[in-house]
Design a protein around this motif. Structure first.
Motif, PDB file in Angstrom:
ATOM      1  N   LEU A  47      -6.685  -7.088   1.460  1.00 27.63           N
ATOM      2  CA  LEU A  47      -7.156  -6.952   0.062  1.00 27.63           C
ATOM      3  C   LEU A  47      -6.569  -5.702  -0.590  1.00 27.63           C
ATOM      4  O   LEU A  47      -6.170  -5.386  -1.644  1.00 27.63           O
ATOM      5  CB  LEU A  47      -8.678  -6.939   0.314  1.00 27.63           C
ATOM      6  N   TRP A  48      -6.514  -4.483   0.464  1.00 24.72           N
ATOM      7  CA  TRP A  48      -5.818  -3.366  -0.106  1.00 24.72           C
ATOM      8  C   TRP A  48      -4.497  -3.494  -0.274  1.00 24.72           C
ATOM      9  O   TRP A  48      -3.939  -2.905  -1.466  1.00 24.72           O
ATOM     10  CB  TRP A  48      -5.987  -2.409   1.250  1.00 24.72           C
ATOM     11  N   ALA A  49      -3.717  -4.214   0.403  1.00 26.81           N
ATOM     12  CA  ALA A  49      -2.335  -4.391   0.296  1.00 26.81           C
ATOM     13  C   ALA A  49      -2.184  -5.400  -0.919  1.00 26.81           C
ATOM     14  O   ALA A  49      -1.122  -4.925  -1.987  1.00 26.81           O
ATOM     15  CB  ALA A  49      -1.467  -5.276   1.297  1.00 26.81           C
ATOM     16  N   THR A  50      -3.027  -6.128  -1.346  1.00 27.26           N
ATOM     17  CA  THR A  50      -2.817  -7.115  -2.441  1.00 27.26           C
ATOM     18  C   THR A  50      -3.163  -6.195  -3.704  1.00 27.26           C
ATOM     19  O   THR A  50      -2.435  -6.424  -4.945  1.00 27.26           O
ATOM     20  CB  THR A  50      -3.862  -8.197  -2.400  1.00 27.26           C
ATOM     21  N   ASN A  51      -4.062  -5.463  -3.756  1.00 24.62           N
ATOM     22  CA  ASN A  51      -4.224  -4.590  -4.916  1.00 24.62           C
ATOM     23  C   ASN A  51      -2.903  -3.576  -5.402  1.00 24.62           C
ATOM     24  O   ASN A  51      -2.854  -3.512  -6.495  1.00 24.62           O
ATOM     25  CB  ASN A  51      -5.563  -3.663  -4.777  1.00 24.62           C
ATOM     26  N   ILE A  52      -2.614  -3.069  -4.190  1.00 25.05           N
ATOM     27  CA  ILE A  52      -1.343  -2.232  -4.396  1.00 25.05           C
ATOM     28  C   ILE A  52      -0.524  -3.072  -4.982  1.00 25.05           C
ATOM     29  O   ILE A  52       0.523  -2.797  -6.050  1.00 25.05           O
ATOM     30  CB  ILE A  52      -0.980  -1.534  -3.230  1.00 25.05           C
ATOM     31  N   ALA A  53      -0.029  -4.126  -4.516  1.00 27.73           N
ATOM     32  CA  ALA A  53       1.099  -5.084  -4.903  1.00 27.73           C
ATOM     33  C   ALA A  53       0.782  -5.584  -6.440  1.00 27.73           C
ATOM     34  O   ALA A  53       1.977  -5.601  -7.044  1.00 27.73           O
ATOM     35  CB  ALA A  53       1.247  -6.243  -4.005  1.00 27.73           C
ATOM     36  N   GLU A  54      -0.206  -5.911  -6.830  1.00 27.79           N
ATOM     37  CA  GLU A  54      -0.813  -6.217  -8.236  1.00 27.79           C
ATOM     38  C   GLU A  54      -0.476  -5.067  -9.150  1.00 27.79           C
ATOM     39  O   GLU A  54       0.116  -5.322 -10.401  1.00 27.79           O
ATOM     40  CB  GLU A  54      -2.310  -6.622  -8.402  1.00 27.79           C
ATOM     41  N   ALA A  55      -0.648  -3.741  -8.697  1.00 25.01           N
ATOM     42  CA  ALA A  55      -0.504  -2.602  -9.274  1.00 25.01           C
ATOM     43  C   ALA A  55       1.286  -2.543  -9.653  1.00 25.01           C
ATOM     44  O   ALA A  55       1.612  -2.008 -10.773  1.00 25.01           O
ATOM     45  CB  ALA A  55      -1.087  -1.614  -8.818  1.00 25.01           C
ATOM     46  N   ILE A  56       2.010  -2.629  -8.465  1.00 27.32           N
ATOM     47  CA  ILE A  56       3.263  -2.793  -8.581  1.00 27.32           C
ATOM     48  C   ILE A  56       3.976  -3.681  -9.786  1.00 27.32           C
ATOM     49  O   ILE A  56       4.940  -3.384 -10.191  1.00 27.32           O
ATOM     50  CB  ILE A  56       4.083  -2.804  -7.335  1.00 27.32           C
ATOM     51  N   GLU A  57       3.320  -4.847  -9.839  1.00 28.76           N
ATOM     52  CA  GLU A  57       3.779  -5.817 -10.606  1.00 28.76           C
ATOM     53  C   GLU A  57       3.390  -6.036 -11.856  1.00 28.76           C
ATOM     54  O   GLU A  57       3.941  -6.517 -13.028  1.00 28.76           O
ATOM     55  CB  GLU A  57       3.517  -7.473  -9.975  1.00 28.76           C
ATOM     56  N   ASP A  58       2.422  -4.904 -12.152  1.00 32.23           N
ATOM     57  CA  ASP A  58       1.762  -4.781 -13.375  1.00 32.23           C
ATOM     58  C   ASP A  58       2.745  -4.040 -14.301  1.00 32.23           C
ATOM     59  O   ASP A  58       3.073  -2.859 -14.192  1.00 32.23           O
ATOM     60  CB  ASP A  58       0.494  -4.082 -13.366  1.00 32.23           C
ATOM     61  N   ASP A  84       8.378 -12.252  -9.512  1.00 28.16           N
ATOM     62  CA  ASP A  84       7.461 -11.741 -10.616  1.00 28.16           C
ATOM     63  C   ASP A  84       8.033 -10.253 -10.703  1.00 28.16           C
ATOM     64  O   ASP A  84       7.885  -9.739 -12.050  1.00 28.16           O
ATOM     65  CB  ASP A  84       6.216 -11.963 -10.305  1.00 28.16           C
ATOM     66  N   GLN A  85       8.132  -9.517  -9.767  1.00 27.52           N
ATOM     67  CA  GLN A  85       8.463  -8.121  -9.821  1.00 27.52           C
ATOM     68  C   GLN A  85       9.828  -7.984 -10.618  1.00 27.52           C
ATOM     69  O   GLN A  85       9.867  -7.190 -11.237  1.00 27.52           O
ATOM     70  CB  GLN A  85       8.582  -7.624  -8.305  1.00 27.52           C
ATOM     71  N   ALA A  86      10.844  -8.991 -10.165  1.00 31.18           N
ATOM     72  CA  ALA A  86      12.082  -8.776 -10.865  1.00 31.18           C
ATOM     73  C   ALA A  86      12.218  -8.850 -12.446  1.00 31.18           C
ATOM     74  O   ALA A  86      12.989  -8.613 -13.265  1.00 31.18           O
ATOM     75  CB  ALA A  86      13.087  -9.678 -10.297  1.00 31.18           C
ATOM     76  N   MET A  87      10.954  -9.611 -13.007  1.00 33.33           N
ATOM     77  CA  MET A  87      10.796  -9.879 -14.094  1.00 33.33           C
ATOM     78  C   MET A  87      10.048  -8.604 -14.977  1.00 33.33           C
ATOM     79  O   MET A  87      10.356  -8.498 -16.253  1.00 33.33           O
ATOM     80  CB  MET A  87      10.059 -11.079 -14.677  1.00 33.33           C
ATOM     81  N   GLY A  88       9.710  -7.668 -14.246  1.00 33.02           N
ATOM     82  CA  GLY A  88       8.773  -6.577 -14.919  1.00 33.02           C
ATOM     83  C   GLY A  88       9.712  -5.726 -15.613  1.00 33.02           C
ATOM     84  O   GLY A  88      11.013  -5.481 -15.670  1.00 33.02           O
ATOM     85  N   SER A  89       9.366  -4.769 -16.330  1.00 34.26           N
ATOM     86  CA  SER A  89       9.901  -3.779 -17.362  1.00 34.26           C
ATOM     87  C   SER A  89      10.765  -2.817 -16.520  1.00 34.26           C
ATOM     88  O   SER A  89      11.929  -2.319 -17.382  1.00 34.26           O
ATOM     89  CB  SER A  89       8.898  -3.188 -18.170  1.00 34.26           C
ATOM     90  N   ASP A  90      10.472  -2.401 -15.459  1.00 37.04           N
ATOM     91  CA  ASP A  90      11.185  -1.711 -14.603  1.00 37.04           C
ATOM     92  C   ASP A  90      12.402  -2.317 -14.051  1.00 37.04           C
ATOM     93  O   ASP A  90      13.582  -1.533 -13.371  1.00 37.04           O
ATOM     94  CB  ASP A  90      10.337  -0.806 -13.627  1.00 37.04           C
ATOM     95  N   PHE A  91      12.526  -3.773 -14.150  1.00 41.32           N
ATOM     96  CA  PHE A  91      13.810  -4.430 -13.572  1.00 41.32           C
ATOM     97  C   PHE A  91      14.418  -4.855 -14.759  1.00 41.32           C
ATOM     98  O   PHE A  91      15.105  -4.333 -15.516  1.00 41.32           O
ATOM     99  CB  PHE A  91      13.348  -5.107 -12.476  1.00 41.32           C
TER     100      PHE A  91
END
Length: 408
Positions: A33-44, A310-317
């Motif tokens: 749960l902890w790791a998933t929450n951080i991953a969702e924040a990274i992909e946001d 999904d992360q690759a599509m984000g604004s930082d990538f």
């Protein structure tokens, strides 16, 4: 304390398996749960990720996966011990509804202890990159291909089955408390270290009906997930090349446009499913040494990059919402080293010069061409928040191969 079970009590080995499994599961649920929450924040896209966030998520996911694999092997050992040794009878075996429910929950627990970590392991093995398992057997599994469809399917199975496991644990704990507080019997006490057993009732439930009930519950959970559309759809591959048709002197018939990144020391390969190439080429160069030109347009949202798509599509990538296309324009020129595409690459809002060596062969009006080049992602403002090359390497390999025919 005796090591083995008797018909009245559990031995030290069974008790150790029980409490070790409980500790591993409860800790791993929290880690996941902890790791998933951080991953969702990274992909946001609204949140700017940092190297520290990526490193923390990687560590937690690696720990979660490693404990999961440990649970899998502990569960197998526990089941092997259980089926080869006597099991103490229930203290309320004459209460048929409760006895049936207790046995059904035990079937759910034992099965889920194998299925939940196994589906998580398959998900990891089928995916590419990100958060390795700290385990000596490597990152792959026999007969599990690197496949986004397999990985996503296993991930969905893992998600659904974990809720079955959580429900079974809740029912198991509730039953133990009920026995201890309301019934006042020794069901809970006989699993505690240093405590003896109690005489079971003469009547005991059979195993067939609870096993069937557990199977029905698993099938209902998976059927519910399918009904809700949680499972990925396995679409047949469209045009093999993924190349869109354009009015070109040389028409691409098939081919691949791909990239490779290195994340956490693992190579992750991705591919664009939609791109077009406008190619002109003559075997005889003009006075300036030009054989022709190439103009490639790429639909960046069509990139498939394993678990980090999904992360690759984000604004930082790639920032695909603001910049849905990338473009490469080049002249095809002869150099001492061979044919070279001498041009510029535009990604996001950055344009940089880029020369790509081309291996070309033409026979009977059909050309085959391939090439690869390495670029620095920082030159295109990609992944600016990830400055740790060990987390995400700066180098990105771009590669292509295609077959084209001359148009009359």
């Amino acid at each position: 304390m005796q090591l083995t079970n008797s018909h009245t009590t559990y031995g030290a080995v069974s008790k150790t398996f029980h409490w070790l499994t409980a500790l591993l599961i409860l800790s791993n649920l929290g880690l996941g749960l902890w790791a998933t929450n951080i991953a969702e924040a990274i992909e946001d896209p609204a949140i700017t990720s940092t190297d520290a966030m990526v490193a923390r998520a990687t560590f937690l996911f690696s720990l979660h996966k490693t404990i999961g694999v440990t649970i899998f092997f502990v569960a197998l050992a526990r089941i092997l011990w259980a089926v080869t040794h006597v099991k103490p009878g229930l203290l309320n075996g004459d209460n048929r509804p409760e006895a049936w429910l207790a046995e059904t929950v035990h079937w759910l627990l034992y099965g889920s202890l194998v299925l939940v970590p196994l589906t998580g392991w398959v998900h990891h093995a089928a995916a590419t990159g990100f958060a390795p398992i700290w385990w000596p057997f490597g990152q792959g599994l026999p007969f599990v291909p690197k496949s986004a469809f397999v990985s996503e399917t296993a991930s969905t199975l893992h998600y659904i089955l974990q809720w079955v496991l959580i429900g079974a644990i809740a029912a198991h704990v509730a039953g133990a408390i009920k026995h201890h507080v309301l019934d006042g019997d020794a069901t809970l006490r006989r699993m505690l270290p240093g405590h003896g057993g109690a005489e079971p009732t003469r009547e005991q439930p059979g195993h067939a009906l609870p096993a069937v009930a557990a199977l029905i519950i698993w099938m209902a959970a998976l059927g519910g997930g399918a009904w809700l559309g949680w499972f990925p759809q396995h679409h047949a591959a469209t045009q093999a090349s993924g190349a869109s048709a354009v009015n070109s002197q040389w028409q691409v018939q098939s081919g691949t446009l791909a990239i490779e990144i290195t994340q956490m020391g693992s190579t992750v390969r991705g591919q664009f499913s939609d791109w077009s190439a406008d190619i002109s080429y003559e075997e005889t160069a003009d006075a300036e040494g030009r054989h022709g030109s190439v103009d490639v347009t790429v639909a960046t949202p069509t990139l498939s990059l394993g678990s980090v798509t999904d992360q690759a599509m984000g604004s930082d990538f790639l920032a695909t919402e603001e910049h849905p296309t990338a473009r490469y324009e080049a002249d095809l020129v002869e150099t001492p080293e061979g044919l070279m595409a001498d041009g510029t690459l535009t990604i996001r809002d950055m344009t940089q010069p880029l020369d790509i060596p081309v291996d070309l062969a033409i026979e009977n009006g059909t050309a085959t061409a391939s090439g690869r080049v390495t670029v620095d992602r920082r030159e295109f403002n990609i992944g600016q928040s990830v400055n740790d090359a060990d987390s995400l390497a700066y180098e990105v390999v771009i590669m292509f191969d295609l077959t084209a025919t001359r148009q009359e």
